[in-house]
Design a protein around this motif. Structure first.
Motif, PDB file in Angstrom:
ATOM      1  N   THR A 268       0.882  -1.090   0.004  1.00 40.60           N
ATOM      2  CA  THR A 268      -0.086  -0.011   0.118  1.00 40.60           C
ATOM      3  C   THR A 268       0.950   1.007   0.129  1.00 40.60           C
ATOM      4  OG1 THR A 268      -0.152   0.108   2.388  1.00 40.60           O
ATOM      5  CG2 THR A 268      -1.869  -1.292   1.388  1.00 40.60           C
ATOM      6  N   LYS A 269       0.421   2.260  -0.300  1.00 47.77           N
ATOM      7  CA  LYS A 269       1.243   3.630  -0.375  1.00 47.77           C
ATOM      8  C   LYS A 269       1.430   3.836   1.030  1.00 47.77           C
ATOM      9  CE  LYS A 269      -1.725   6.231  -3.591  1.00 47.77           C
ATOM     10  NZ  LYS A 269      -2.382   7.487  -3.679  1.00 47.77           N
ATOM     11  N   MET A 270       0.755   3.512   2.160  1.00 47.42           N
ATOM     12  CA  MET A 270       1.381   3.589   3.582  1.00 47.42           C
ATOM     13  C   MET A 270       2.669   2.979   3.941  1.00 47.42           C
ATOM     14  SD  MET A 270      -0.198   6.056   5.109  1.00 47.42           S
ATOM     15  CE  MET A 270       0.289   6.088   6.552  1.00 47.42           C
ATOM     16  N   GLN A 271       2.550   1.634   3.191  1.00 46.87           N
ATOM     17  CA  GLN A 271       3.546   0.717   3.593  1.00 46.87           C
ATOM     18  C   GLN A 271       4.916   1.225   2.647  1.00 46.87           C
ATOM     19  OE1 GLN A 271       1.632  -2.814   2.224  1.00 46.87           O
ATOM     20  NE2 GLN A 271       1.363  -3.673   4.231  1.00 46.87           N
ATOM     21  N   VAL A 272       4.663   1.806   1.747  1.00 47.30           N
ATOM     22  CA  VAL A 272       5.811   2.127   0.928  1.00 47.30           C
ATOM     23  C   VAL A 272       6.516   3.376   1.680  1.00 47.30           C
ATOM     24  CG1 VAL A 272       6.457   3.391  -1.193  1.00 47.30           C
ATOM     25  CG2 VAL A 272       5.048   1.475  -1.216  1.00 47.30           C
ATOM     26  N   LEU A 273       5.689   4.164   2.053  1.00 51.64           N
ATOM     27  CA  LEU A 273       6.353   5.392   2.840  1.00 51.64           C
ATOM     28  C   LEU A 273       6.705   5.046   4.143  1.00 51.64           C
ATOM     29  CD1 LEU A 273       3.552   8.200   2.250  1.00 51.64           C
ATOM     30  CD2 LEU A 273       5.831   8.068   0.981  1.00 51.64           C
ATOM     31  N   GLU A 274       6.367   4.197   4.826  1.00 50.55           N
ATOM     32  CA  GLU A 274       6.924   3.473   6.102  1.00 50.55           C
ATOM     33  C   GLU A 274       8.063   2.837   5.822  1.00 50.55           C
ATOM     34  OE1 GLU A 274       7.360   2.998   9.675  1.00 50.55           O
ATOM     35  OE2 GLU A 274       5.427   3.951   9.017  1.00 50.55           O
ATOM     36  N   ALA A 275       8.475   2.270   4.637  1.00 47.35           N
ATOM     37  CA  ALA A 275       9.848   1.668   4.336  1.00 47.35           C
ATOM     38  C   ALA A 275      10.765   2.879   4.158  1.00 47.35           C
ATOM     39  CB  ALA A 275       9.765   0.724   3.131  1.00 47.35           C
ATOM     40  N   VAL A 276      10.603   3.964   3.604  1.00 45.20           N
ATOM     41  CA  VAL A 276      11.380   5.071   3.551  1.00 45.20           C
ATOM     42  C   VAL A 276      11.681   5.746   4.868  1.00 45.20           C
ATOM     43  CG1 VAL A 276      11.847   7.450   2.203  1.00 45.20           C
ATOM     44  CG2 VAL A 276      10.715   5.436   1.129  1.00 45.20           C
ATOM     45  N   LYS A 277      10.444   5.751   5.811  1.00 44.79           N
ATOM     46  CA  LYS A 277      10.444   6.375   7.023  1.00 44.79           C
ATOM     47  C   LYS A 277      11.397   5.306   7.938  1.00 44.79           C
ATOM     48  CE  LYS A 277       6.568   7.878   8.644  1.00 44.79           C
ATOM     49  NZ  LYS A 277       5.189   8.121   9.381  1.00 44.79           N
ATOM     50  N   GLN A 278      11.541   4.380   7.726  1.00 45.85           N
ATOM     51  CA  GLN A 278      12.287   3.421   8.546  1.00 45.85           C
ATOM     52  C   GLN A 278      13.923   3.823   8.277  1.00 45.85           C
ATOM     53  OE1 GLN A 278      11.239   1.385  10.795  1.00 45.85           O
ATOM     54  NE2 GLN A 278      13.297   1.434  11.592  1.00 45.85           N
ATOM     55  N   VAL A 279      14.063   4.256   6.917  1.00 45.80           N
ATOM     56  CA  VAL A 279      15.553   4.768   6.538  1.00 45.80           C
ATOM     57  C   VAL A 279      15.983   5.849   7.458  1.00 45.80           C
ATOM     58  CG1 VAL A 279      16.853   5.255   4.653  1.00 45.80           C
ATOM     59  CG2 VAL A 279      15.335   3.580   4.540  1.00 45.80           C
ATOM     60  N   THR A 280      15.033   6.633   7.406  1.00 44.94           N
ATOM     61  CA  THR A 280      15.387   8.031   7.967  1.00 44.94           C
ATOM     62  C   THR A 280      15.467   7.911   9.599  1.00 44.94           C
ATOM     63  OG1 THR A 280      12.760   8.699   8.483  1.00 44.94           O
ATOM     64  CG2 THR A 280      13.670   9.151   6.298  1.00 44.94           C
ATOM     65  N   LYS A 281      14.883   6.674  10.112  1.00 49.68           N
ATOM     66  CA  LYS A 281      15.040   6.641  11.471  1.00 49.68           C
ATOM     67  C   LYS A 281      16.358   5.983  11.859  1.00 49.68           C
ATOM     68  CE  LYS A 281      10.270   5.887  12.707  1.00 49.68           C
ATOM     69  NZ  LYS A 281       9.290   4.870  12.866  1.00 49.68           N
ATOM     70  N   ASN A 282      16.830   5.346  10.876  1.00 49.05           N
ATOM     71  CA  ASN A 282      18.248   4.434  10.944  1.00 49.05           C
ATOM     72  C   ASN A 282      19.416   5.430  10.606  1.00 49.05           C
ATOM     73  OD1 ASN A 282      16.837   2.170  11.769  1.00 49.05           O
ATOM     74  ND2 ASN A 282      16.584   1.308   9.787  1.00 49.05           N
ATOM     75  N   GLU A 283      19.109   6.141   9.624  1.00 43.32           N
ATOM     76  CA  GLU A 283      20.433   6.972   9.031  1.00 43.32           C
ATOM     77  C   GLU A 283      20.317   8.244   9.880  1.00 43.32           C
ATOM     78  OE1 GLU A 283      22.450   5.969   7.094  1.00 43.32           O
ATOM     79  OE2 GLU A 283      21.670   3.850   6.478  1.00 43.32           O
ATOM     80  N   HIS A 284      21.657   8.964   9.981  1.00 43.24           N
ATOM     81  CA  HIS A 284      21.898  10.121  10.727  1.00 43.24           C
ATOM     82  C   HIS A 284      22.491  11.297   9.809  1.00 43.24           C
ATOM     83  CE1 HIS A 284      21.103   7.386  13.815  1.00 43.24           C
ATOM     84  NE2 HIS A 284      20.959   8.092  14.736  1.00 43.24           N
ATOM     85  N   PHE A 285      22.173  12.623  10.046  1.00 42.71           N
ATOM     86  CA  PHE A 285      22.558  13.730   9.252  1.00 42.71           C
ATOM     87  C   PHE A 285      23.676  14.270   9.983  1.00 42.71           C
ATOM     88  CE2 PHE A 285      19.450  15.521  11.466  1.00 42.71           C
ATOM     89  CZ  PHE A 285      19.722  17.022  11.838  1.00 42.71           C
ATOM     90  N   ALA A 286      23.731  14.062  11.476  1.00 38.91           N
ATOM     91  CA  ALA A 286      24.490  14.723  12.307  1.00 38.91           C
ATOM     92  C   ALA A 286      24.965  13.824  13.640  1.00 38.91           C
ATOM     93  CB  ALA A 286      24.160  15.967  12.861  1.00 38.91           C
ATOM     94  N   GLN A 287      25.780  13.920  14.297  1.00 40.29           N
ATOM     95  CA  GLN A 287      25.975  13.096  15.384  1.00 40.29           C
ATOM     96  C   GLN A 287      24.490  13.110  16.493  1.00 40.29           C
ATOM     97  OE1 GLN A 287      28.653  11.301  16.146  1.00 40.29           O
ATOM     98  NE2 GLN A 287      27.752  10.203  17.906  1.00 40.29           N
TER      99      GLN A 287
END
Length: 442
Positions: free
Chosen positions: A182-201
């Motif tokens: 679903t659209k929500m599942q797709v966006l949730e997959a990207v959202k999980q990336v943003t939780k795991n990756e960092h832009f600063a310490q």
């Protein structure tokens, strides 16, 4: 040797060269050996005919239609010469040593510089222009002589595509049955990336990348104030910026429209919306990323936006054209037919340049699709490179085909339509071709 049309329709036989014409072209344009002035004039007449009638030269030194080399007539500073831009002539062909598609600046087979590069999540934020000083003229682009180069992808696009790739949403694995979402599942997959990756310490991307489509001005202001909190780490010299990712089916250069059961939300960035490969959006379904910053008046505004068409919401692989959508549909159809025989296919849409070695030189290529085939009863898989060749822009097609030598380092190269430049004879021609070709792969 045959002359075939570039368009209307592409690949149609115009005429065959006479034996005298073929010999003249081979001697003058390939071997560089001119036996007489009459032979030189005969070869020149063939090349002029190619220029006047929009023709390519199809060489018969390869036995199968799909492998036949194509040459175009080029004019540089008043000098006509033959350029081999697709396929490679056999070693005993007089045109074996004809010029490659980059006019002698290299051996072809790919670009010298990468145009599509992943972002580094630690350094992708735009530089802060406050206090910046003006400078003199910039140096000219160092890869300006690279005939296969293309404009670099903007940073905002690279951020979106890097997130999509990290979430593995540029893949369909397996092709059949498709991994419907679903659209929500797709966006949730990207959202999980943003939780795991960092832009600063200690600061995940989820602090600056959002997915809720309803952002009133008060919420925009509140989010910016959170980012401007001096008590939290922020990359030095980088502007306070945050991003929003959503889907849209209505995109123009001026605005992005988000529709839901609650109505429409319209986003109008200060800059024009950049749409991959289009002036205005005509491909129905899009990934969209919006960038927010404070303007000179101190107001938080949508500063920039980028849109990239996708195949389907259930399989949101980014596509560069409707022709690529057709290619994916053909691959899915072929995969369904092959599944009954025990084959399993998986598709990968490369979003960034891949490094290959072409005759000892580093080159960069960006295939349309990579297809992995699992054979029944075999451990070893087959790797295929799929190139969509149905475009109408002749220069683009020639530049694209000039990378095929490098792409063949990644796997067996197949073209859609299968006997390009000849047009497909049936709507499912490429699916049929895959069904017949894959079982015979070694």
């Amino acid at each position: 040797m045959k002359l075939v049309t570039k368009k209307s329709p592409r690949g149609r036989l115009f005429r065959e060269l006479s034996s005298e014409e073929a010999t003249a072209v081979g001697n003058v344009c390939g071997r560089g050996h001119v036996t007489s002035l009459a032979e030189k004039q005969l070869a020149e007449a063939v090349l002029r005919s190619m220029r006047d009638h929009d023709l390519w030269l199809s060489c018969g030194c390869r036995t199968t239609a799909e492998d036949r080399p194509l040459n175009t007539a080029s004019n540089r500073d008043g000098t006509l010469f033959l350029v081999n831009f697709s396929g490679e002539h056999s070693s005993d062909c007089p045109l074996y040593r004809s010029k490659r598609g980059d006019d002698g600046t290299g051996q072809g087979g790919g670009r010298r510089t990468a145009g599509a590069v992943r972002v580094d999540f630690r350094s992708f934020l735009p530089r802060d222009d406050n206090g910046a000083r003006i400078s003199g003229p910039a140096k000219p682009d160092s890869h300006g002589n690279d005939k296969t180069s293309r404009r670099r992808i903007p940073a905002l696009a690279r951020l979106l595509l890097t997130l999509i790739e990290t979430a593995e949403l540029n893949r369909i694995d397996p092709i059949c049955p498709q991994p419907g979402r679903t659209k929500m599942q797709v966006l949730e997959a990207v959202k999980q990336v943003t939780k795991n990756e960092h832009f600063a310490q200690g600061r995940p991307l989820s602090e600056i990348v959002f997915f809720d489509p309803w952002l009133k001005q008060e919420r925009l202001d509140a989010r910016m104030r959170e980012l401007e909190n001096e008590g939290k780490a922020w990359p030095a010299g980088r502007a306070r910026t945050f991003y929003q990712i959503l889907f849209s089916e209505q995109v123009t250069q001026d605005e992005v429209v988000f529709k839901s059961k609650f109505g429409e939300t319209i986003f109008r960035p200060e800059k024009r919306v950049s749409i991959n490969g289009e002036v205005d959006g005509h491909r129905e379904k899009y990934w969209v990323i919006l960038m927010y910053r404070r303007n000179d008046a101190g107001t938080v505004v949508c500063r920039d936006a980028y849109a990239h068409a996708l195949f389907d919401y259930a399989c949101p692989v980014p596509v560069d054209s409707n022709l690529e959508r057709e290619t994916i549909n053909s691959i899915i159809t072929g995969g369904k037919w092959l599944q009954s025989s025990g084959y399993e296919l998986s598709l990968n849409k490369p979003l960034f340049d891949i490094t290959v070695d072409v005759d000892g030189e580093e080159r960069f290529v960006l295939p349309d699709f990579l297809l992995t085939v699992k054979h029944p009863g075999r451990v070893k898989t087959s790797e295929l490179v799929i190139e969509t060749m149905g475009y109408t822009d002749d220069d683009y097609v020639e530049r694209k085909a000039n990378q095929h030598k490098g792409m063949m380092k990644l796997g067996v190269l197949l073209k859609a339509p299968p006997y390009w430049p000849a047009p497909a004879d049936k709507h499912d021609a490429f699916a049929r071709y895959l069904y017949g070709r894959i079982p015979h792969l070694k």
